[in-house]
Design a protein around this motif. Structure first.
Motif, PDB file in Angstrom:
ATOM      1  N   GLN A 103       0.804  -1.216   0.000  1.00  0.00           N
ATOM      2  CA  GLN A 103       0.000   0.000   0.000  1.00  0.00           C
ATOM      3  C   GLN A 103       0.842   1.275   0.000  1.00  0.00           C
ATOM      4  N   THR A 104       2.042   1.216   0.558  1.00  0.00           N
ATOM      5  CA  THR A 104       2.877   2.413   0.683  1.00  0.00           C
ATOM      6  C   THR A 104       4.123   2.373  -0.185  1.00  0.00           C
ATOM      7  N   GLY A 105       4.523   1.174  -0.594  1.00  0.00           N
ATOM      8  CA  GLY A 105       5.755   1.034  -1.353  1.00  0.00           C
ATOM      9  C   GLY A 105       7.000   1.006  -0.486  1.00  0.00           C
ATOM     10  N   GLU A 106       6.837   1.078   0.843  1.00  0.00           N
ATOM     11  CA  GLU A 106       7.997   1.075   1.731  1.00  0.00           C
ATOM     12  C   GLU A 106       8.757  -0.249   1.607  1.00  0.00           C
ATOM     13  N   VAL A 107      10.058  -0.151   1.339  1.00  0.00           N
ATOM     14  CA  VAL A 107      10.901  -1.343   1.181  1.00  0.00           C
ATOM     15  C   VAL A 107      11.421  -1.773   2.549  1.00  0.00           C
ATOM     16  N   LEU A 108      11.221  -3.035   2.890  1.00  0.00           N
ATOM     17  CA  LEU A 108      11.603  -3.569   4.191  1.00  0.00           C
ATOM     18  C   LEU A 108      12.870  -4.416   4.139  1.00  0.00           C
ATOM     19  N   ALA A 109      13.215  -4.931   2.977  1.00  0.00           N
ATOM     20  CA  ALA A 109      14.440  -5.731   2.821  1.00  0.00           C
ATOM     21  C   ALA A 109      14.903  -5.604   1.385  1.00  0.00           C
ATOM     22  N   ARG A 110      16.215  -5.503   1.212  1.00  0.00           N
ATOM     23  CA  ARG A 110      16.796  -5.399  -0.126  1.00  0.00           C
ATOM     24  C   ARG A 110      17.854  -6.478  -0.321  1.00  0.00           C
ATOM     25  N   GLY A 111      18.042  -6.850  -1.575  1.00  0.00           N
ATOM     26  CA  GLY A 111      19.059  -7.832  -1.914  1.00  0.00           C
ATOM     27  C   GLY A 111      18.459  -8.990  -2.674  1.00  0.00           C
ATOM     28  N   PRO A 112      19.249  -9.673  -3.486  1.00  0.00           N
ATOM     29  CA  PRO A 112      18.731 -10.754  -4.326  1.00  0.00           C
ATOM     30  C   PRO A 112      18.368 -12.000  -3.537  1.00  0.00           C
ATOM     31  N   VAL A 113      17.330 -12.684  -3.992  1.00  0.00           N
ATOM     32  CA  VAL A 113      16.985 -13.986  -3.425  1.00  0.00           C
ATOM     33  C   VAL A 113      17.989 -15.021  -3.937  1.00  0.00           C
ATOM     34  N   ILE A 114      18.462 -15.877  -3.039  1.00  0.00           N
ATOM     35  CA  ILE A 114      19.298 -17.006  -3.452  1.00  0.00           C
ATOM     36  C   ILE A 114      18.355 -18.142  -3.820  1.00  0.00           C
ATOM     37  N   THR A 115      18.441 -18.608  -5.052  1.00  0.00           N
ATOM     38  CA  THR A 115      17.578 -19.677  -5.519  1.00  0.00           C
ATOM     39  C   THR A 115      18.342 -20.553  -6.490  1.00  0.00           C
ATOM     40  N   TRP A 116      17.746 -21.672  -6.889  1.00  0.00           N
ATOM     41  CA  TRP A 116      18.442 -22.651  -7.731  1.00  0.00           C
ATOM     42  C   TRP A 116      17.592 -22.977  -8.957  1.00  0.00           C
ATOM     43  N   ALA A 117      18.233 -23.498  -9.987  1.00  0.00           N
ATOM     44  CA  ALA A 117      17.540 -23.873 -11.226  1.00  0.00           C
ATOM     45  C   ALA A 117      17.855 -25.325 -11.557  1.00  0.00           C
ATOM     46  N   SER A 118      16.815 -26.083 -11.846  1.00  0.00           N
ATOM     47  CA  SER A 118      17.010 -27.511 -12.133  1.00  0.00           C
ATOM     48  C   SER A 118      16.626 -27.902 -13.548  1.00  0.00           C
ATOM     49  N   ARG A 119      16.196 -26.919 -14.381  1.00  0.00           N
ATOM     50  CA  ARG A 119      15.646 -27.259 -15.689  1.00  0.00           C
ATOM     51  C   ARG A 119      16.685 -27.781 -16.671  1.00  0.00           C
ATOM     52  N   SER A 120      17.948 -27.428 -16.496  1.00  0.00           N
ATOM     53  CA  SER A 120      18.987 -27.906 -17.411  1.00  0.00           C
ATOM     54  C   SER A 120      20.300 -27.992 -16.661  1.00  0.00           C
ATOM     55  N   THR A 121      21.240 -28.737 -17.243  1.00  0.00           N
ATOM     56  CA  THR A 121      22.558 -28.878 -16.620  1.00  0.00           C
ATOM     57  C   THR A 121      23.258 -27.539 -16.509  1.00  0.00           C
ATOM     58  N   LEU A 181      27.042 -12.058   0.508  1.00  0.00           N
ATOM     59  CA  LEU A 181      25.814 -11.432   0.985  1.00  0.00           C
ATOM     60  C   LEU A 181      25.747 -11.213   2.489  1.00  0.00           C
ATOM     61  N   HIS A 182      26.797 -11.535   3.206  1.00  0.00           N
ATOM     62  CA  HIS A 182      26.758 -11.376   4.661  1.00  0.00           C
ATOM     63  C   HIS A 182      26.494  -9.943   5.125  1.00  0.00           C
ATOM     64  N   PRO A 183      26.927  -8.911   4.394  1.00  0.00           N
ATOM     65  CA  PRO A 183      26.634  -7.550   4.868  1.00  0.00           C
ATOM     66  C   PRO A 183      25.152  -7.172   4.831  1.00  0.00           C
ATOM     67  N   LEU A 184      24.327  -7.893   4.066  1.00  0.00           N
ATOM     68  CA  LEU A 184      22.912  -7.547   3.967  1.00  0.00           C
ATOM     69  C   LEU A 184      22.210  -7.743   5.305  1.00  0.00           C
ATOM     70  N   ARG A 185      21.274  -6.855   5.593  1.00  0.00           N
ATOM     71  CA  ARG A 185      20.502  -6.988   6.834  1.00  0.00           C
ATOM     72  C   ARG A 185      19.631  -8.246   6.785  1.00  0.00           C
ATOM     73  N   SER A 186      19.016  -8.509   5.638  1.00  0.00           N
ATOM     74  CA  SER A 186      18.180  -9.704   5.467  1.00  0.00           C
ATOM     75  C   SER A 186      18.653 -10.484   4.256  1.00  0.00           C
ATOM     76  N   VAL A 187      18.898 -11.774   4.452  1.00  0.00           N
ATOM     77  CA  VAL A 187      19.232 -12.677   3.353  1.00  0.00           C
ATOM     78  C   VAL A 187      18.032 -13.585   3.126  1.00  0.00           C
ATOM     79  N   ARG A 188      17.628 -13.725   1.858  1.00  0.00           N
ATOM     80  CA  ARG A 188      16.470 -14.555   1.519  1.00  0.00           C
ATOM     81  C   ARG A 188      16.914 -15.757   0.692  1.00  0.00           C
ATOM     82  N   VAL A 189      16.382 -16.915   1.044  1.00  0.00           N
ATOM     83  CA  VAL A 189      16.667 -18.164   0.338  1.00  0.00           C
ATOM     84  C   VAL A 189      15.338 -18.791  -0.063  1.00  0.00           C
ATOM     85  N   ALA A 190      15.195 -19.138  -1.346  1.00  0.00           N
ATOM     86  CA  ALA A 190      13.955 -19.719  -1.844  1.00  0.00           C
ATOM     87  C   ALA A 190      14.240 -21.041  -2.544  1.00  0.00           C
ATOM     88  N   VAL A 191      13.446 -22.053  -2.226  1.00  0.00           N
ATOM     89  CA  VAL A 191      13.607 -23.365  -2.845  1.00  0.00           C
ATOM     90  C   VAL A 191      12.315 -23.749  -3.555  1.00  0.00           C
TER      91      VAL A 191
END
Length: 248
Positions: free
Chosen positions: A168-186, A203-213
């Motif tokens: 609703q406000t656009g306020e950003v609460l965490a920044r930085g890329p999500v760590i994720t993996w790809a299995s569709r091809s070698t 990525l250790h300096p980031l306040r929030s680190v995100r991991v998605a599986v």
């Protein structure tokens, strides 16, 4: 450390639905072991590719309720997950190269996006008996219609590949890329393993680190090993948190 200086690890399982129950079970076990508890989120797809609908009162719906009761946060993750829109320009490039027909909300009109968001919210909340944590578009891809619908929605949180924000406000609460993996091809798998290894250092300096599986991750032992190593690496140095804790 003081709360204002606390660094968090946020983990999530995407594409949760009855068609991937076995894979989600395996990932949930891996995350629970690596994070020393069920401290992660699940992204629920109400009817994955129009072939695996979630219905109240079914065994899978009861599992969702049990997972939620255990403390796992539940996000609405689109409706079909499948992208059935026709795209032009930059959106066409995103749809073609960033995802395999998975960016459902990239080409929707505001009204259609709002309808699917609201239907998904109502379904998930009816099943789990509490408010959904937020909305995350499939493949983290949002078109202008989806963004407009989100701004008018009642969701507390939204996420794309680079940030978490209040719709609703656009306020950003965490920044930085999500760590994720790809299995569709070698090649994609090799690249995602290399990126995860780099992220464990960079990525250790980031306040929030995100991991998605994702359910497809269970098809490759190398990916599962990388996921476990990545989670444990960050969990040793930071608090395993919740998405809702970002609002505090």
């Amino acid at each position: 450390m003081p709360a204002s200086d606390a660094r968090s690890l946020l983990a999530s399982i995407h594409d949760v639905g009855p068609g991937a129950e076995r894979q989600v079970d395996r990932l949930a076990g891996l995350l629970t072991d690596a994070l020393d508890g069920a401290r992660f989120a699940m992204l629920v797809v109400p009817d994955h590719w129009a072939g695996y609908p979630i219905r109240s009162g079914t065994a899978f719906a009861n599992r969702l309720r049990t997972w939620s009761d255990s403390g796992i946060e539940m996000f609405v993750h689109g409706w079909y997950h499948k992208d059935m829109a026709e795209h032009r320009g930059l959106a066409r490039l995103k749809a073609r190269y960033m995802t395999a027909s998975e960016g459902e909300f990239l080409g929707l009109s505001r009204d259609e996006a709002a309808r699917r968001m609201e239907d998904g919210r109502a379904l998930v909340e009816d099943i789990i008996g509490r408010k959904a944590c937020g909305f995350i578009a499939p493949a983290w891809l949002y078109g202008s219609g989806a963004m407009a619908a989100l701004r008018d929605s009642s969701f507390d949180l939204a996420e794309d590949h680079m940030k978490v924000w209040i719709p609703q406000t656009g306020e950003v609460l965490a920044r930085g890329p999500v760590i994720t993996w790809a299995s569709r091809s070698t090649a994609r798998t090799a690249a995602s393993l290399a990126v995860a290894a780099l992220a464990r250092q960079a990525l250790h300096p980031l306040r929030s680190v995100r991991v998605a599986v994702h359910p497809g991750d269970v098809t490759k032992a190398s990916i599962l090993s990388s996921i476990e190593e990545t989670l444990k690496c960050f969990a040793r140095r930071r608090q395993v948190g919740s998405y809702r804790s970002l609002l505090a």
